[in-house]
Design a protein around this motif. Structure first.
Motif, PDB file in Angstrom:
ATOM      1  N   LEU A  17       0.588 -12.795  -5.850  1.00 54.73           N
ATOM      2  CA  LEU A  17       1.945 -13.245  -5.583  1.00 54.73           C
ATOM      3  C   LEU A  17       2.363 -14.203  -6.685  1.00 54.73           C
ATOM      4  O   LEU A  17       1.519 -14.804  -7.345  1.00 54.73           O
ATOM      5  N   PHE A  18       3.659 -14.356  -6.879  1.00 56.63           N
ATOM      6  CA  PHE A  18       4.129 -15.315  -7.871  1.00 56.63           C
ATOM      7  C   PHE A  18       5.425 -15.947  -7.401  1.00 56.63           C
ATOM      8  O   PHE A  18       6.070 -15.460  -6.480  1.00 56.63           O
ATOM      9  N   LEU A  19       5.786 -17.036  -8.046  1.00 58.22           N
ATOM     10  CA  LEU A  19       6.982 -17.774  -7.678  1.00 58.22           C
ATOM     11  C   LEU A  19       8.124 -17.488  -8.641  1.00 58.22           C
ATOM     12  O   LEU A  19       7.915 -17.281  -9.836  1.00 58.22           O
ATOM     13  N   GLU A  20       9.335 -17.498  -8.106  1.00 59.24           N
ATOM     14  CA  GLU A  20      10.537 -17.424  -8.934  1.00 59.24           C
ATOM     15  C   GLU A  20      10.711 -18.772  -9.632  1.00 59.24           C
ATOM     16  O   GLU A  20      10.038 -19.742  -9.294  1.00 59.24           O
ATOM     17  N   THR A  21      11.638 -18.846 -10.565  1.00 53.61           N
ATOM     18  CA  THR A  21      11.873 -20.104 -11.283  1.00 53.61           C
ATOM     19  C   THR A  21      12.350 -21.222 -10.357  1.00 53.61           C
ATOM     20  O   THR A  21      12.160 -22.391 -10.660  1.00 53.61           O
ATOM     21  N   ASP A  22      12.952 -20.862  -9.208  1.00 50.89           N
ATOM     22  CA  ASP A  22      13.416 -21.883  -8.265  1.00 50.89           C
ATOM     23  C   ASP A  22      12.312 -22.352  -7.309  1.00 50.89           C
ATOM     24  O   ASP A  22      12.549 -23.170  -6.435  1.00 50.89           O
ATOM     25  N   GLY A  23      11.093 -21.810  -7.457  1.00 51.40           N
ATOM     26  CA  GLY A  23       9.966 -22.225  -6.632  1.00 51.40           C
ATOM     27  C   GLY A  23       9.732 -21.393  -5.390  1.00 51.40           C
ATOM     28  O   GLY A  23       8.757 -21.600  -4.681  1.00 51.40           O
ATOM     29  N   ASN A  24      10.627 -20.457  -5.091  1.00 51.04           N
ATOM     30  CA  ASN A  24      10.456 -19.585  -3.935  1.00 51.04           C
ATOM     31  C   ASN A  24       9.573 -18.399  -4.294  1.00 51.04           C
ATOM     32  O   ASN A  24       9.508 -17.987  -5.455  1.00 51.04           O
ATOM     33  N   LEU A  25       8.911 -17.821  -3.279  1.00 51.35           N
ATOM     34  CA  LEU A  25       8.117 -16.619  -3.512  1.00 51.35           C
ATOM     35  C   LEU A  25       9.020 -15.488  -3.986  1.00 51.35           C
ATOM     36  O   LEU A  25      10.121 -15.295  -3.451  1.00 51.35           O
ATOM     37  N   ALA A  26       8.574 -14.755  -4.985  1.00 54.74           N
ATOM     38  CA  ALA A  26       9.331 -13.610  -5.479  1.00 54.74           C
ATOM     39  C   ALA A  26       9.253 -12.488  -4.449  1.00 54.74           C
ATOM     40  O   ALA A  26       8.222 -12.300  -3.798  1.00 54.74           O
ATOM     41  N   THR A  27      10.348 -11.751  -4.305  1.00 54.69           N
ATOM     42  CA  THR A  27      10.397 -10.654  -3.338  1.00 54.69           C
ATOM     43  C   THR A  27      10.885  -9.374  -4.003  1.00 54.69           C
ATOM     44  O   THR A  27      11.476  -9.406  -5.077  1.00 54.69           O
ATOM     45  N   VAL A  28      10.608  -8.274  -3.347  1.00 51.97           N
ATOM     46  CA  VAL A  28      11.128  -6.976  -3.767  1.00 51.97           C
ATOM     47  C   VAL A  28      11.768  -6.325  -2.545  1.00 51.97           C
ATOM     48  O   VAL A  28      11.444  -6.664  -1.415  1.00 51.97           O
ATOM     49  N   SER A  29      12.671  -5.379  -2.799  1.00 54.07           N
ATOM     50  CA  SER A  29      13.300  -4.694  -1.677  1.00 54.07           C
ATOM     51  C   SER A  29      13.602  -3.252  -2.058  1.00 54.07           C
ATOM     52  O   SER A  29      13.583  -2.871  -3.222  1.00 54.07           O
ATOM     53  N   ASP A  30      13.857  -2.462  -1.033  1.00 55.29           N
ATOM     54  CA  ASP A  30      14.265  -1.063  -1.154  1.00 55.29           C
ATOM     55  C   ASP A  30      13.357  -0.263  -2.091  1.00 55.29           C
ATOM     56  O   ASP A  30      12.148  -0.260  -1.903  1.00 55.29           O
ATOM     57  N   ALA A  31      13.905   0.411  -3.096  1.00 56.91           N
ATOM     58  CA  ALA A  31      13.113   1.307  -3.950  1.00 56.91           C
ATOM     59  C   ALA A  31      12.004   0.557  -4.672  1.00 56.91           C
ATOM     60  O   ALA A  31      10.887   1.070  -4.821  1.00 56.91           O
ATOM     61  N   GLU A  32      12.272  -0.663  -5.101  1.00 57.06           N
ATOM     62  CA  GLU A  32      11.246  -1.451  -5.793  1.00 57.06           C
ATOM     63  C   GLU A  32      10.074  -1.755  -4.863  1.00 57.06           C
ATOM     64  O   GLU A  32       8.912  -1.751  -5.285  1.00 57.06           O
ATOM     65  N   ALA A  33      10.344  -1.991  -3.581  1.00 57.50           N
ATOM     66  CA  ALA A  33       9.283  -2.244  -2.604  1.00 57.50           C
ATOM     67  C   ALA A  33       8.446  -0.988  -2.391  1.00 57.50           C
ATOM     68  O   ALA A  33       7.228  -1.059  -2.244  1.00 57.50           O
ATOM     69  N   VAL A  34       9.090   0.174  -2.392  1.00 59.29           N
ATOM     70  CA  VAL A  34       8.363   1.433  -2.247  1.00 59.29           C
ATOM     71  C   VAL A  34       7.421   1.629  -3.436  1.00 59.29           C
ATOM     72  O   VAL A  34       6.249   1.970  -3.276  1.00 59.29           O
ATOM     73  N   GLY A  35       7.930   1.407  -4.656  1.00 60.39           N
ATOM     74  CA  GLY A  35       7.096   1.548  -5.851  1.00 60.39           C
ATOM     75  C   GLY A  35       5.908   0.612  -5.826  1.00 60.39           C
ATOM     76  O   GLY A  35       4.789   0.982  -6.182  1.00 60.39           O
ATOM     77  N   GLN A  36       6.127  -0.624  -5.392  1.00 61.52           N
ATOM     78  CA  GLN A  36       5.033  -1.586  -5.303  1.00 61.52           C
ATOM     79  C   GLN A  36       4.014  -1.138  -4.261  1.00 61.52           C
ATOM     80  O   GLN A  36       2.812  -1.262  -4.469  1.00 61.52           O
ATOM     81  N   HIS A  37       4.475  -0.582  -3.154  1.00 60.96           N
ATOM     82  CA  HIS A  37       3.563  -0.105  -2.113  1.00 60.96           C
ATOM     83  C   HIS A  37       2.697   1.047  -2.648  1.00 60.96           C
ATOM     84  O   HIS A  37       1.505   1.108  -2.355  1.00 60.96           O
ATOM     85  N   VAL A  38       3.285   1.930  -3.443  1.00 61.14           N
ATOM     86  CA  VAL A  38       2.508   3.010  -4.061  1.00 61.14           C
ATOM     87  C   VAL A  38       1.421   2.419  -4.956  1.00 61.14           C
ATOM     88  O   VAL A  38       0.253   2.834  -4.894  1.00 61.14           O
ATOM     89  N   ARG A  39       1.767   1.452  -5.799  1.00 60.08           N
ATOM     90  CA  ARG A  39       0.781   0.809  -6.686  1.00 60.08           C
ATOM     91  C   ARG A  39      -0.359   0.188  -5.882  1.00 60.08           C
ATOM     92  O   ARG A  39      -1.530   0.314  -6.241  1.00 60.08           O
ATOM     93  N   GLN A  40      -0.023  -0.475  -4.785  1.00 63.16           N
ATOM     94  CA  GLN A  40      -1.048  -1.096  -3.949  1.00 63.16           C
ATOM     95  C   GLN A  40      -1.972  -0.044  -3.347  1.00 63.16           C
ATOM     96  O   GLN A  40      -3.191  -0.220  -3.325  1.00 63.16           O
ATOM     97  N   ARG A  41      -1.404   1.055  -2.875  1.00 62.19           N
ATOM     98  CA  ARG A  41      -2.221   2.120  -2.280  1.00 62.19           C
ATOM     99  C   ARG A  41      -3.150   2.744  -3.313  1.00 62.19           C
ATOM    100  O   ARG A  41      -4.298   3.044  -3.016  1.00 62.19           O
ATOM    101  N   LEU A  42      -2.661   2.941  -4.543  1.00 60.21           N
ATOM    102  CA  LEU A  42      -3.498   3.537  -5.578  1.00 60.21           C
ATOM    103  C   LEU A  42      -4.578   2.570  -6.065  1.00 60.21           C
ATOM    104  O   LEU A  42      -5.584   2.994  -6.643  1.00 60.21           O
ATOM    105  N   SER A  43      -4.403   1.290  -5.828  1.00 60.85           N
ATOM    106  CA  SER A  43      -5.396   0.290  -6.247  1.00 60.85           C
ATOM    107  C   SER A  43      -6.469   0.041  -5.192  1.00 60.85           C
ATOM    108  O   SER A  43      -7.419  -0.691  -5.440  1.00 60.85           O
ATOM    109  N   THR A  44      -6.322   0.641  -4.024  1.00 63.01           N
ATOM    110  CA  THR A  44      -7.254   0.420  -2.924  1.00 63.01           C
ATOM    111  C   THR A  44      -8.270   1.559  -2.842  1.00 63.01           C
ATOM    112  O   THR A  44      -7.899   2.725  -2.798  1.00 63.01           O
ATOM    113  N   PHE A  45      -9.541   1.201  -2.842  1.00 67.92           N
ATOM    114  CA  PHE A  45     -10.616   2.183  -2.669  1.00 67.92           C
ATOM    115  C   PHE A  45     -10.800   2.470  -1.185  1.00 67.92           C
ATOM    116  O   PHE A  45     -10.680   1.564  -0.359  1.00 67.92           O
ATOM    117  N   THR A  46     -11.118   3.714  -0.828  1.00 68.84           N
ATOM    118  CA  THR A  46     -11.388   4.057   0.562  1.00 68.84           C
ATOM    119  C   THR A  46     -12.480   3.145   1.102  1.00 68.84           C
ATOM    120  O   THR A  46     -13.511   2.947   0.461  1.00 68.84           O
TER     121      THR A  46
END
Length: 121
Positions: A17-46
């Protein structure tokens, strides 16, 4: 199908996780969240996640632990991508095998999402 609409952003370089310049946690939404979820799934071993030992990609059992079979590797990776909530199609897919490191290199993957937007994985 559960819709992926929002999530905490993960830095691709550190997988943390990382912080935005204002100190809040960075977030993703919609299509970007889907892409991130794919990356996470491909990084996980059974078996890696203790809450669901069936989730993840069988990297060692089917792809990297045996003689490399490009058709099998491609089908396993594509199945994991297509089983990700919010993914409607794979629009671009390029992977290769590095014999020196015995690793599968994902060159580029783009997916169509339920938000009528493509995202690079």
């Amino acid at each position: 199908m559960t819709s992926v609409r929002f999530g905490l952003a993960i830095d691709q370089a550190t997988n943390d996780l990382f912080l935005e310049t204002d100190g809040n946690l960075a977030t993703v939404s919609d299509a970007e969240a889907v892409g991130q979820h794919v990356r996470q799934r491909l990084s996980t071993f059974t078996g890696e996640w203790f809450l669901d030992t069936t989730s993840g990609v069988p990297w060692l059992d089917q792809i990297l632990g045996k003689a490399y079979d490009p058709a099998l590797a491609e089908s396993v990776v594509k199945a994991e991508i297509l089983n990700t909530d919010g993914v409607t199609e794979i629009t671009s897919f390029s992977v290769s095998f590095d014999k020196a490191t015995r690793g599968l290199i994902i060159r580029s993957i783009e997916v169509g999402t339920m938000f009528d937007a493509e995202v690079q994985v």
